[in-house]
Design a protein around this motif. Structure first.
Motif, PDB file in Angstrom:
ATOM      1  N   LYS A  90     -34.521   2.477  -4.309  1.00 18.41           N
ATOM      2  CA  LYS A  90     -34.771   3.701  -5.085  1.00 18.41           C
ATOM      3  C   LYS A  90     -36.045   4.389  -4.624  1.00 18.41           C
ATOM      4  O   LYS A  90     -36.116   5.616  -4.521  1.00 18.41           O
ATOM      5  N   VAL A  91     -37.090   3.601  -4.314  1.00 12.29           N
ATOM      6  CA  VAL A  91     -38.366   4.174  -3.842  1.00 12.29           C
ATOM      7  C   VAL A  91     -38.160   4.864  -2.494  1.00 12.29           C
ATOM      8  O   VAL A  91     -38.765   5.915  -2.216  1.00 12.29           O
ATOM      9  N   GLN A  92     -37.276   4.323  -1.677  1.00 10.01           N
ATOM     10  CA  GLN A  92     -37.033   4.910  -0.356  1.00 10.01           C
ATOM     11  C   GLN A  92     -36.309   6.247  -0.425  1.00 10.01           C
ATOM     12  O   GLN A  92     -36.197   6.940   0.586  1.00 10.01           O
ATOM     13  N   ARG A  93     -35.830   6.625  -1.605  1.00  7.80           N
ATOM     14  CA  ARG A  93     -35.211   7.932  -1.780  1.00  7.80           C
ATOM     15  C   ARG A  93     -36.229   9.003  -2.171  1.00  7.80           C
ATOM     16  O   ARG A  93     -35.886  10.177  -2.281  1.00  7.80           O
ATOM     17  N   PHE A  94     -37.471   8.586  -2.405  1.00  3.35           N
ATOM     18  CA  PHE A  94     -38.499   9.535  -2.837  1.00  3.35           C
ATOM     19  C   PHE A  94     -38.930  10.429  -1.683  1.00  3.35           C
ATOM     20  O   PHE A  94     -38.625  10.185  -0.512  1.00  3.35           O
ATOM     21  N   ASP A  95     -39.643  11.486  -2.059  1.00  2.00           N
ATOM     22  CA  ASP A  95     -40.305  12.340  -1.071  1.00  2.00           C
ATOM     23  C   ASP A  95     -41.745  11.873  -0.891  1.00  2.00           C
ATOM     24  O   ASP A  95     -42.384  11.445  -1.865  1.00  2.00           O
ATOM     25  N   PRO A  96     -42.296  11.943   0.303  1.00  2.00           N
ATOM     26  CA  PRO A  96     -41.691  12.444   1.537  1.00  2.00           C
ATOM     27  C   PRO A  96     -40.654  11.476   2.110  1.00  2.00           C
ATOM     28  O   PRO A  96     -40.801  10.258   1.941  1.00  2.00           O
ATOM     29  N   PRO A  97     -39.627  12.008   2.786  1.00  5.50           N
ATOM     30  CA  PRO A  97     -38.570  11.153   3.337  1.00  5.50           C
ATOM     31  C   PRO A  97     -39.131  10.108   4.297  1.00  5.50           C
ATOM     32  O   PRO A  97     -40.004  10.397   5.110  1.00  5.50           O
ATOM     33  N   GLY A  98     -38.629   8.891   4.167  1.00  3.53           N
ATOM     34  CA  GLY A  98     -39.084   7.805   5.040  1.00  3.53           C
ATOM     35  C   GLY A  98     -40.075   6.877   4.382  1.00  3.53           C
ATOM     36  O   GLY A  98     -40.413   5.828   4.935  1.00  3.53           O
ATOM     37  N   VAL A  99     -40.559   7.229   3.193  1.00  7.07           N
ATOM     38  CA  VAL A  99     -41.548   6.401   2.518  1.00  7.07           C
ATOM     39  C   VAL A  99     -40.911   5.096   2.054  1.00  7.07           C
ATOM     40  O   VAL A  99     -39.727   5.050   1.692  1.00  7.07           O
ATOM     41  N   GLY A 100     -41.667   4.012   2.092  1.00  9.17           N
ATOM     42  CA  GLY A 100     -41.169   2.704   1.675  1.00  9.17           C
ATOM     43  C   GLY A 100     -40.461   1.939   2.771  1.00  9.17           C
ATOM     44  O   GLY A 100     -39.969   0.831   2.530  1.00  9.17           O
ATOM     45  N   ALA A 101     -40.405   2.501   3.977  1.00 11.00           N
ATOM     46  CA  ALA A 101     -39.757   1.799   5.090  1.00 11.00           C
ATOM     47  C   ALA A 101     -40.593   0.599   5.522  1.00 11.00           C
ATOM     48  O   ALA A 101     -41.820   0.595   5.391  1.00 11.00           O
ATOM     49  N   ARG A 102     -39.905  -0.419   6.044  1.00 11.41           N
ATOM     50  CA  ARG A 102     -40.612  -1.635   6.462  1.00 11.41           C
ATOM     51  C   ARG A 102     -40.907  -1.653   7.960  1.00 11.41           C
ATOM     52  O   ARG A 102     -41.631  -2.524   8.444  1.00 11.41           O
ATOM     53  N   ASN A 103     -40.340  -0.714   8.695  1.00  9.26           N
ATOM     54  CA  ASN A 103     -40.630  -0.583  10.130  1.00  9.26           C
ATOM     55  C   ASN A 103     -40.230   0.821  10.570  1.00  9.26           C
ATOM     56  O   ASN A 103     -39.652   1.595   9.788  1.00  9.26           O
ATOM     57  N   LEU A 104     -40.550   1.158  11.807  1.00 13.21           N
ATOM     58  CA  LEU A 104     -40.265   2.501  12.318  1.00 13.21           C
ATOM     59  C   LEU A 104     -38.771   2.788  12.324  1.00 13.21           C
ATOM     60  O   LEU A 104     -38.343   3.894  11.979  1.00 13.21           O
ATOM     61  N   GLN A 105     -37.977   1.820  12.718  1.00 13.96           N
ATOM     62  CA  GLN A 105     -36.527   2.029  12.780  1.00 13.96           C
ATOM     63  C   GLN A 105     -35.972   2.405  11.404  1.00 13.96           C
ATOM     64  O   GLN A 105     -35.204   3.363  11.265  1.00 13.96           O
ATOM     65  N   GLU A 106     -36.382   1.666  10.375  1.00 16.06           N
ATOM     66  CA  GLU A 106     -35.903   1.955   9.023  1.00 16.06           C
ATOM     67  C   GLU A 106     -36.408   3.308   8.543  1.00 16.06           C
ATOM     68  O   GLU A 106     -35.694   4.055   7.869  1.00 16.06           O
ATOM     69  N   CYS A 107     -37.638   3.658   8.894  1.00  9.72           N
ATOM     70  CA  CYS A 107     -38.220   4.949   8.505  1.00  9.72           C
ATOM     71  C   CYS A 107     -37.397   6.112   9.065  1.00  9.72           C
ATOM     72  O   CYS A 107     -37.082   7.075   8.347  1.00  9.72           O
ATOM     73  N   LEU A 108     -37.034   6.035  10.342  1.00 11.08           N
ATOM     74  CA  LEU A 108     -36.247   7.097  10.973  1.00 11.08           C
ATOM     75  C   LEU A 108     -34.836   7.159  10.408  1.00 11.08           C
ATOM     76  O   LEU A 108     -34.279   8.245  10.200  1.00 11.08           O
ATOM     77  N   LEU A 109     -34.261   6.001  10.140  1.00 11.86           N
ATOM     78  CA  LEU A 109     -32.901   5.966   9.593  1.00 11.86           C
ATOM     79  C   LEU A 109     -32.845   6.564   8.184  1.00 11.86           C
ATOM     80  O   LEU A 109     -31.894   7.263   7.830  1.00 11.86           O
ATOM     81  N   ILE A 110     -33.855   6.281   7.367  1.00 10.37           N
ATOM     82  CA  ILE A 110     -33.905   6.851   6.017  1.00 10.37           C
ATOM     83  C   ILE A 110     -33.912   8.373   6.087  1.00 10.37           C
ATOM     84  O   ILE A 110     -33.194   9.056   5.333  1.00 10.37           O
ATOM     85  N   GLN A 111     -34.682   8.914   7.012  1.00  8.24           N
ATOM     86  CA  GLN A 111     -34.768  10.372   7.140  1.00  8.24           C
ATOM     87  C   GLN A 111     -33.469  10.968   7.678  1.00  8.24           C
ATOM     88  O   GLN A 111     -33.019  12.033   7.223  1.00  8.24           O
TER      89      GLN A 111
END
Length: 490
Positions: free
Chosen positions: A185-206
């Protein structure tokens, strides 16, 4: 066995005045105000003349030249146990305590700068969390997750550690599944990509927040999920074969990925982390004649306090000079000495700054006239130290922390120092000139086939600069330019 012996040693020690001057010399203008204010607070025998005069009628207390004051002091000087009149001045000013209150008020006024009200990165996340319909337990888990985020928006703390944190700090027993559910749920917040555990997850969330029906977005998700290493290494040929796409399609995918923010947490804090540079010098070009001026902040109006002057006068007139009186006068003398040393150090700082910068300006006169890096002469610290007859360490302290404002930009003095390189004709030029040519060659290269270091070395040799390939690589890295493979574009 104990024995006594006599030894002779030559030791070189710095006096307190020299140490104070060295520390003041390396302080840049942007920090000088704070250093002077600190000294004013610590030493009541020191006053800021520009602020003290605000409370004085000008006709009754005209400003006097410090040289005239010194002359009058010498005329009235007597040989006491302490040289009292050495510290006396003829300026009649209000008591220091009275002017001190005014100084503080003025400082408070200067600090009251309007600032736009804005929420911090973490406050913004907590507000979004509070808007969700969560149980009390999930809400506490969410606040724990937000509090564990790094400044760049990543959650680098392991889930197992979050479980322990909740158990010890909140007395909440939460399973890994419950924490992951709230994290999603936190990973759906703005700014997009927040709460990611690594770069790959951050880019995928966005990417997953974008149009899922878009073929380019789908391919970008596939690339990040399965071929991130090849992408970071710019193995574009391999990516085209693996994803079964052409170069135009790959370019569209890469353009989408480059629009993403790899550090979502920095977006909210970037506005408050701006670097403010206050130049220490100004150079103006007046019809081919360079004019050097020192920033007025480097020349504060300081003097000894009137109230401490009156203490000495009271001691002079007193018939009873007991032990307590002498101790008090000793204390006052110490504060006056400290104030005089500080004022002298500030004046010496001004003279050293001007003398050093003047030598640099004259040495690089053609450069300051044109602003062209090709006119920058090879210059090392020793060249300036010999001109100003100072130690190399003194010039280094000036160059490492001072800025000069010119008609073509504001620069750190250290940037004007460079090593000499000998051309094929035997002429010595600055390595700044070589770096400029390297920068132009790389800027004009074909990005589909960027120039390797060997090719850049050949180009420089053709231009008359016989430089080794490892030197080219060193200059390229100093300019933060990546290797040819990482400069490749489609």
């Amino acid at each position: 066995m104990l024995k006594q012996s006599l030894q002779q040693k030559l030791l070189q020690k710095l006096s307190p005045q020299q140490i104070q001057f060295i520390k003041l010399l390396q302080v840049p203008t942007v920090s000088l105000d704070a250093r002077i204010k600190e000294e004013l607070e610590e030493n009541p025998a020191l006053e800021d003349l520009s602020l003290a005069n605000m409370n004085e009628p000008q006709e009754d207390y005209p400003d006097k030249d410090p040289g005239d004051q010194a002359t009058q002091e010498e005329q009235t000087s007597d040989n006491e146990e302490f040289n009292v009149e050495e510290y006396l001045q003829d300026d009649n000013i209000n008591d220091y305590s009275g002017s001190s209150n005014h100084n503080n008020d003025d400082e408070d006024d200067r600090k009251e700068i309007p600032i736009a009200i804005q929420h911090s990165f973490f406050e913004n996340l907590k507000q979004q969390l509070d808007l969700l319909s969560l149980s009390e337990k999930d809400s506490l888990i969410g606040h724990q997750i937000i509090g564990s985020l790094d400044d760049d928006g990543y959650l680098r703390r392991p889930i197992e550690s979050l479980t322990d944190d909740l158990a010890f700090s909140q007395n909440i027993i939460a399973s890994e599944e419950e924490i992951l559910n709230v994290l999603e749920k936190v990973q759906r917040f703005d700014p997009p990509g927040v709460g990611a555990r690594n770069l790959q997850e951050c880019l995928l969330i966005q990417l997953r927040k974008k149009d899922s029906d878009n073929i380019t977005i789908q391919k970008a998700i596939q690339l990040i999920e399965n071929h991130l290493e090849e992408f970071t290494r710019k193995h574009y040929d391999k990516l085209e074969r693996t994803l079964n796409i052409n170069s135009e399609e790959l370019k569209a995918i890469i353009d989408e990925i480059l629009k993403l923010n790899p550090k979502p947490g920095d977006s909210g804090a970037a506005a408050g982390k701006q670097l403010h540079v206050i130049p220490d010098f100004h150079i103006q070009n007046n019809d081919g004649v360079l004019i050097l001026t020192l920033n007025s902040r480097n020349a504060p109006e300081l003097r000894v306090s009137k109230s401490y002057q009156e203490m000495f006068q009271h001691y002079e007139k007193s018939d009873q000079k007991d032990k307590k009186m002498k101790e008090a006068v000793q204390f006052v003398k110490q504060k006056l000495d400290s104030a005089k040393w500080f004022i002298d150090a500030i004046k010496q700082r001004q003279q050293t700054l001007l003398k050093t910068m003047s030598a640099i300006m004259n040495y690089q006169y053609e450069y300051f006239l044109t602003g062209d890096d090709r006119n920058l002469r090879p210059m090392i610290l020793k060249d300036i130290a010999d001109r100003v007859d100072m130690d190399i360490s003194t010039v280094s302290r000036v160059a490492n922390s001072k800025y000069v404002q010119t008609e073509f930009g504001t620069f750190l003095l250290k940037s004007f120092f460079s090593e000499a390189i000998q051309t094929e004709s035997g002429e010595e030029v600055s390595n700044k000139e070589v770096k400029k040519i390297l920068e132009e060659c790389i800027a004009n290269e074909d990005k589909r086939k960027p120039l390797a270091d060997e090719k850049l070395t050949d180009i420089l040799k053709e231009k008359g600069y016989p430089i080794a390939r490892r030197t080219v690589a060193k200059y390229r890295e100093a300019m933060n330019i990546p290797v040819a493979r990482l400069r490749k574009e489609l």
